[in-house]
Scaffold this active site. Structure first.
Site, PDB file in Angstrom:
ATOM      1  N   SER A  29       0.829  -1.200   0.000  1.00 28.41           N
ATOM      2  CA  SER A  29       0.000   0.000   0.000  1.00 28.41           C
ATOM      3  C   SER A  29       0.868   1.256   0.000  1.00 28.41           C
ATOM      4  O   SER A  29       1.799   1.381   0.801  1.00 28.41           O
ATOM      5  CB  SER A  29      -0.878  -0.047   1.268  1.00 28.41           C
ATOM      6  OG  SER A  29      -1.561   1.161   1.467  1.00 28.41           O
ATOM      7  N   THR A  54      -6.025  14.289   8.167  1.00 24.21           N
ATOM      8  CA  THR A  54      -6.136  14.271   6.706  1.00 24.21           C
ATOM      9  C   THR A  54      -4.767  14.512   6.075  1.00 24.21           C
ATOM     10  O   THR A  54      -4.433  13.935   5.043  1.00 24.21           O
ATOM     11  CB  THR A  54      -7.154  15.340   6.248  1.00 24.21           C
ATOM     12  OG1 THR A  54      -8.355  15.173   7.011  1.00 24.21           O
ATOM     13  CG2 THR A  54      -7.490  15.208   4.783  1.00 24.21           C
ATOM     14  N   SER A  82      -4.947  13.490  -3.498  1.00 17.14           N
ATOM     15  CA  SER A  82      -5.835  14.648  -3.475  1.00 17.14           C
ATOM     16  C   SER A  82      -5.387  15.777  -2.570  1.00 17.14           C
ATOM     17  O   SER A  82      -5.901  16.878  -2.663  1.00 17.14           O
ATOM     18  CB  SER A  82      -7.226  14.212  -3.051  1.00 17.14           C
ATOM     19  OG  SER A  82      -7.227  13.903  -1.682  1.00 17.14           O
ATOM     20  N   THR A 133     -15.246   7.361  -8.324  1.00 15.25           N
ATOM     21  CA  THR A 133     -16.437   7.875  -7.663  1.00 15.25           C
ATOM     22  C   THR A 133     -17.297   8.598  -8.681  1.00 15.25           C
ATOM     23  O   THR A 133     -16.807   9.071  -9.706  1.00 15.25           O
ATOM     24  CB  THR A 133     -16.076   8.846  -6.521  1.00 15.25           C
ATOM     25  OG1 THR A 133     -17.281   9.235  -5.840  1.00 15.25           O
ATOM     26  CG2 THR A 133     -15.404  10.109  -7.032  1.00 15.25           C
ATOM     27  N   HIS A 189      -9.911  11.140  -7.921  1.00 14.62           N
ATOM     28  CA  HIS A 189      -9.663  12.561  -8.214  1.00 14.62           C
ATOM     29  C   HIS A 189      -9.265  12.808  -9.656  1.00 14.62           C
ATOM     30  O   HIS A 189      -8.725  13.860  -9.981  1.00 14.62           O
ATOM     31  CB  HIS A 189      -8.615  13.124  -7.247  1.00 14.62           C
ATOM     32  CG  HIS A 189      -9.146  13.206  -5.863  1.00 14.62           C
ATOM     33  ND1 HIS A 189      -9.945  14.243  -5.423  1.00 14.62           N
ATOM     34  CD2 HIS A 189      -9.073  12.328  -4.830  1.00 14.62           C
ATOM     35  CE1 HIS A 189     -10.303  14.019  -4.175  1.00 14.62           C
ATOM     36  NE2 HIS A 189      -9.804  12.866  -3.794  1.00 14.62           N
ATOM     37  N   THR A 226     -28.804  -1.027   0.528  1.00 12.42           N
ATOM     38  CA  THR A 226     -29.747  -0.693  -0.541  1.00 12.42           C
ATOM     39  C   THR A 226     -29.056  -0.121  -1.775  1.00 12.42           C
ATOM     40  O   THR A 226     -28.080   0.625  -1.661  1.00 12.42           O
ATOM     41  CB  THR A 226     -30.782   0.307   0.020  1.00 12.42           C
ATOM     42  OG1 THR A 226     -31.502  -0.363   1.066  1.00 12.42           O
ATOM     43  CG2 THR A 226     -31.770   0.768  -1.036  1.00 12.42           C
ATOM     44  N   LYS A 237     -17.382  13.254  -7.471  1.00 14.63           N
ATOM     45  CA  LYS A 237     -16.471  14.398  -7.610  1.00 14.63           C
ATOM     46  C   LYS A 237     -16.595  14.948  -9.040  1.00 14.63           C
ATOM     47  O   LYS A 237     -17.534  15.665  -9.323  1.00 14.63           O
ATOM     48  CB  LYS A 237     -15.076  13.992  -7.146  1.00 14.63           C
ATOM     49  CG  LYS A 237     -15.097  13.793  -5.614  1.00 14.63           C
ATOM     50  CD  LYS A 237     -13.885  13.180  -4.973  1.00 14.63           C
ATOM     51  CE  LYS A 237     -14.146  12.974  -3.478  1.00 14.63           C
ATOM     52  NZ  LYS A 237     -13.110  12.211  -2.792  1.00 14.63           N
TER      53      LYS A 237
HETATM   54  C1  LIG Z   1     -13.243  11.186  -1.637  1.00 17.67           C
HETATM   55  C2  LIG Z   1     -12.373   9.988  -1.803  1.00 17.67           C
HETATM   56  C3  LIG Z   1     -12.899   8.704  -1.792  1.00 17.67           C
HETATM   57  C4  LIG Z   1     -14.315   8.452  -1.394  1.00 17.67           C
HETATM   58  O1  LIG Z   1     -15.202   8.758  -2.418  1.00 17.67           O
HETATM   59  P1  LIG Z   1     -16.707   9.114  -2.021  1.00 17.67           P
HETATM   60  O2  LIG Z   1     -17.463   8.835  -3.259  1.00 17.67           O
HETATM   61  O3  LIG Z   1     -16.705  10.549  -1.607  1.00 17.67           O
HETATM   62  O4  LIG Z   1     -17.085   8.224  -0.884  1.00 17.67           O
HETATM   63  C5  LIG Z   1     -12.091   7.633  -2.110  1.00 17.67           C
HETATM   64  N1  LIG Z   1     -10.792   7.812  -2.411  1.00 17.67           N
HETATM   65  C6  LIG Z   1     -10.226   9.038  -2.395  1.00 17.67           C
HETATM   66  C7  LIG Z   1      -8.787   9.175  -2.731  1.00 17.67           C
HETATM   67  C8  LIG Z   1     -10.991  10.156  -2.075  1.00 17.67           C
HETATM   68  O5  LIG Z   1     -10.433  11.354  -2.004  1.00 17.67           O
END
Ligand SMILES: *Cc1c(COP(=O)(O)O)cnc(C)c1O
Length: 423
Positions: A136, A362, A188, A244, A216, A277, A247
């Site tokens: 990792s 963070t 990010s 995702t 991202h 769900t 974003k």
């Molecule tokens: C925001 C984020 C996620 C999570 O995505 P969500 O759809 O907001 O739950 C996963 N990996 C990274 C690197 C992120 O910044």
């Protein structure tokens, strides 16, 4: 046992460390992004959002809103169940097909969020592989770390983007052992990018399975918006691409894409997929509309890159400590949690600019920062406004300026900004 006292002291500990989080209550206004209403008690006023992860403003795109509203009108608001019981809806299947096509993979699987997709997929993949070792990257997102922990398998952390260290660990594990390499494309908080092709080369050399988080990057990089792997021509070299819908695509939900066998295994074994769900049809239709639009349209990506580059140039000209970033993310270093919070308070109260402070955990302690995310909707005028406000904050708090070497145009800009800030 005084239960309340434990909760109160837990929160007090964060307050003592100056990293207690306070949220701004916003009302986004479709069609006026990045302007929003800031609610405080019974008061409200207009502010400019500079820290949204709706990177391209797709959350207010008419096609996306229409798809969500019209689908909800026709199919209702909810999915009606988990997918194992009754929740698989037609727009959800269409969305999975769209995502598999986007990433050039055989199949895709949707989860409630990107967080859940990482937790569920990483833990399930690692558990299914016999005696798996997870490798990792040190800066992986909390959701990936959660997935690694809940798999219960052994893991080793390689220094961030350090290929030599990764190779050392791969070599030590040997070709025969199952190895899962997990990493991100765009990190990010610093805005740097992984050496994806070289990681894929190492994976081939040592026979490892690869999992990348492109959260991202999706929507924002590559000719069809599939991310950095697409931009670099290496989508087929990575086994699992995770992303995702929340974003760059502006909606909500997470996913993985990969071979049919892998996706079917995760679908069949991951509790984080099975026992929750399904996404509602309107949300799925909105995400599909967003992905389809960004597959065709380059306008948003070009404008996004331009405004991000412009923001970096203007803040740098103003002598603000912009951290080096290869991407659309513009981190500005403060280096202290208390001052970071104070800086954002002044920005909001005095300048009507919303930027959430980024503190530990963070980012590492001592690297507390403002994380600025320009979008195509942050025009040049807003960028100068931001620089002027930041200069005022830096002067007010006595933060240090840098002395950049500037070309003539930037010198003029710098003088304008300082004059406007009254310094
Ligand atoms: C925001 C984020 C996620 C999570 O995505 P969500 O759809 O907001 O739950 C996963 N990996 C990274 C690197 C992120 O910044």
């Amino acid at each position: 046992m005084n239960y309340d006292a434990f909760f109160e002291s837990a929160v007090q500990a964060l307050q003592d460390e100056k990293r207690y989080r306070v949220f701004a209550e916003l009302e986004r206004m479709a069609g006026r992004f990045p302007t929003a209403l800031w609610h405080r008690g019974s008061d409200s006023r207009e502010i400019t959002v500079w820290c949204s992860n709706d990177y391209l403003g797709m959350g207010q795109h008419p096609k996306v809103i229409d798809a969500m509203a019209s689908t909800a009108q026709r199919m209702g608001a909810g999915a009606g169940g988990t997918r194992n019981i009754s929740g698989t809806n037609h727009p959800l299947v269409q969305l999975e097909n769209e995502l598999a096509d986007l990433h050039g993979k055989e199949a895709a699987l949707i989860f409630t969020s990107g967080y859940v997709s990482n937790e569920a997929a990483i833990s399930t993949i690692a558990k299914l592989l016999p005696n798996c070792l997870i490798l990792s990257d040190a800066l992986n997102h909390a959701s990936m770390i959660h997935g690694i922990r809940s798999s219960g398998v052994s893991k080793q952390v390689w220094r961030h983007n350090d290929l030599a260290h990764l190779e050392e660990l791969l070599k030590a594990a040997g070709r025969e052992r199952a190895k899962l390499i997990v990493f991100e494309s765009v990190y990010s908080m610093d805005g740097d990018i992984a050496p994806i092709e070289k990681i894929a080369d190492l994976a081939d050399k040592y026979n490892a399975f690869t999992y990348i988080d492109e959260v991202h990057a999706v929507g924002m990089y590559g000719p069809r918006g599939a991310g950095i792997c697409e931009r670099d021509g290496v989508m087929d070299r990575i086994d699992v691409i995770e992303g995702t819908l929340a974003k760059g695509f502006g909606v909500m939900g997470g996913y993985i894409t990969g071979k049919k066998s892998l996706v079917d295994a995760v679908r069949s074994y991951a509790p984080g997929f099975i026992f929750t769900t399904a996404l509602p049809p309107g949300l799925c239709a909105a995400a599909t509309a967003s992905i389809r639009h960004l597959k065709e349209s380059q306008v948003e990506r070009d404008a996004h890159q331009r405004q991000a580059a412009r923001t970096k140039a203007v803040l740098t000209a103003a002598g603000l400590p912009v951290m080096p970033s290869e991407t659309h993310i513009v981190p500005v270093l403060v280096g202290n949690p208390d001052l970071c919070k104070k800086a954002t308070d002044i920005l909001l109260e005095k300048h009507n600019i919303y930027i959430q402070p980024i503190n530990y955990p963070t980012v590492p302690r001592g690297t507390e920062r403002l994380r600025i995310t320009p979008t195509p909707f942050h025009n040049d005028e807003l960028i100068v406004q931001l620089a002027t406000a930041l200069v005022d904050v830096w002067q007010t708090l006595g933060l240090t300026f840098e002395t950049p070497t500037l070309m003539d145009d930037d010198m003029v800009l710098r003088q304008q900004i300082f004059r406007a800030a009254g310094g």
